[in-house]
Design an enzyme around this catalytic site. Structure first.
Site, PDB file in Angstrom:
ATOM      1  N   HIS A 194       0.939  -1.004   0.162  1.00 17.90           N
ATOM      2  CA  HIS A 194       0.254  -0.036  -0.473  1.00 17.90           C
ATOM      3  C   HIS A 194       0.927   1.009   0.446  1.00 17.90           C
ATOM      4  O   HIS A 194       2.120   0.923  -0.124  1.00 17.90           O
ATOM      5  CB  HIS A 194      -1.357  -0.202   1.708  1.00 17.90           C
ATOM      6  CG  HIS A 194      -0.248  -0.456   2.400  1.00 17.90           C
ATOM      7  ND1 HIS A 194       0.636   0.593   3.159  1.00 17.90           N
ATOM      8  CD2 HIS A 194      -0.492  -1.475   3.478  1.00 17.90           C
ATOM      9  CE1 HIS A 194       0.642   0.031   4.219  1.00 17.90           C
ATOM     10  NE2 HIS A 194       0.484  -0.969   4.226  1.00 17.90           N
ATOM     11  N   GLU A 195      -0.174   2.368   0.130  1.00 17.07           N
ATOM     12  CA  GLU A 195       1.304   3.423   0.362  1.00 17.07           C
ATOM     13  C   GLU A 195       1.854   3.808   1.030  1.00 17.07           C
ATOM     14  O   GLU A 195       3.486   4.384   1.237  1.00 17.07           O
ATOM     15  CB  GLU A 195       0.141   4.627   0.190  1.00 17.07           C
ATOM     16  CG  GLU A 195      -0.537   5.029  -1.109  1.00 17.07           C
ATOM     17  CD  GLU A 195       0.336   5.659  -2.388  1.00 17.07           C
ATOM     18  OE1 GLU A 195       1.115   5.940  -2.440  1.00 17.07           O
ATOM     19  OE2 GLU A 195       0.143   4.402  -3.230  1.00 17.07           O
ATOM     20  N   HIS A 238       3.990   1.219   2.475  1.00 14.93           N
ATOM     21  CA  HIS A 238       5.189   0.940   1.551  1.00 14.93           C
ATOM     22  C   HIS A 238       6.307   1.406   0.430  1.00 14.93           C
ATOM     23  O   HIS A 238       6.986   1.389   0.775  1.00 14.93           O
ATOM     24  CB  HIS A 238       4.693  -1.001   1.243  1.00 14.93           C
ATOM     25  CG  HIS A 238       4.385  -1.413   2.543  1.00 14.93           C
ATOM     26  ND1 HIS A 238       2.146  -1.991   1.614  1.00 14.93           N
ATOM     27  CD2 HIS A 238       4.792  -2.114   3.236  1.00 14.93           C
ATOM     28  CE1 HIS A 238       2.812  -2.982   2.658  1.00 14.93           C
ATOM     29  NE2 HIS A 238       3.686  -3.341   3.984  1.00 14.93           N
ATOM     30  N   LYS A 266       4.430   3.487  11.540  1.00 14.75           N
ATOM     31  CA  LYS A 266       3.314   2.786  12.292  1.00 14.75           C
ATOM     32  C   LYS A 266       3.053   1.681  12.846  1.00 14.75           C
ATOM     33  O   LYS A 266       2.350   1.289  13.935  1.00 14.75           O
ATOM     34  CB  LYS A 266       2.904   2.080  11.317  1.00 14.75           C
ATOM     35  CG  LYS A 266       1.269   1.843  11.452  1.00 14.75           C
ATOM     36  CD  LYS A 266       0.589   1.303  10.105  1.00 14.75           C
ATOM     37  CE  LYS A 266       0.420  -0.027   9.781  1.00 14.75           C
ATOM     38  NZ  LYS A 266       0.040  -1.263  10.566  1.00 14.75           N
ATOM     39  N   VAL A 271       1.764   7.092   6.999  1.00 15.79           N
ATOM     40  CA  VAL A 271       1.742   7.376   5.206  1.00 15.79           C
ATOM     41  C   VAL A 271       0.240   6.662   5.634  1.00 15.79           C
ATOM     42  O   VAL A 271       0.145   5.209   5.715  1.00 15.79           O
ATOM     43  CB  VAL A 271       2.381   7.307   3.801  1.00 15.79           C
ATOM     44  CG1 VAL A 271       1.355   8.107   2.867  1.00 15.79           C
ATOM     45  CG2 VAL A 271       3.701   8.245   4.067  1.00 15.79           C
TER      46      VAL A 271
END
Length: 185
Positions: free
Chosen positions: A41-42, A44, A156, A183
């Site tokens: 996803h964004e 990564h 995160k 993000v």
């Protein structure tokens, strides 16, 4: 005008990944590494972008690590979308995708695990006792295989990042950890 077809080199064996990394190092190229379990996803892709901006070569691993899942956890249902992930990595400009099999990473006679103390005994570690032993073990294995100069992790997963920082410091690993802010998509 000639268009260049972008590809990402796919590597699935440990021996080949080590050869590739040694080749990069012999050429004095810095290796950036983004370890993932896929389903990119964004967040990564932001880690990948950071690596591409600061390193000569970028390696991304996709490995759904069975040792960090306990009984009755979601290993069998963990999402897998390798083809979509490869397309994202090609678009991003990644050099190498390392995606070994479970058997490659943990052969039948495998018996060595790494355990970081204290940090792992709270929060997620309370409800998922196998999680951080599995994370520590696979990250150490991946660092030894890929031999990166820099590794990129999102903030995160705060506890996981703290565990990996302790692993790198306590075992004197020769890799720079790059913390990247969260993000969201």
């Amino acid at each position: 005008m000639e268009t260049k077809t972008q590809t990402v080199r796919e590597v699935s064996s440990i021996a080949e990944m080590k050869e590739v990394s040694q080749s990069f190092r012999k050429q004095n190229l810095t290796i950036g590494f983004v370890p993932t379990m896929g389903c990119l996803h964004e967040g990564h892709l932001n880690l990948v972008k950071r690596s591409l901006e600061t390193c000569d070569r970028t390696v991304v691993s996709i490995f759904i690590n069975p040792t960090q899942f306990g009984p009755n956890e979601d290993l069998d249902t963990y999402p897998r979308q390798l083809q979509s992930d490869i397309e994202k990595l090609v678009e991003a400009g990644v050099d190498i995708l390392f995606h070994p099999s479970n058997e490659e990473m943990y052969p039948t006679d495998y018996k060595t695990y790494v355990q970081v103390q204290d940090i792992t005994e709270h929060l997620c570690g309370t409800s998922r006792p196998d999680l951080f032993k599995g994370v520590s073990t696979v990250v150490l294995k991946l660092f030894n295989i890929v031999q990166p100069h820099n590794a990129f992790f999102g903030e995160k997963d705060w506890q996981q990042l703290a565990v990996i920082e302790a692993l790198v410091e306590d075992l004197n690993l020769d890799v720079v950890l790059n913390r990247v802010p969260i993000v969201r998509e």
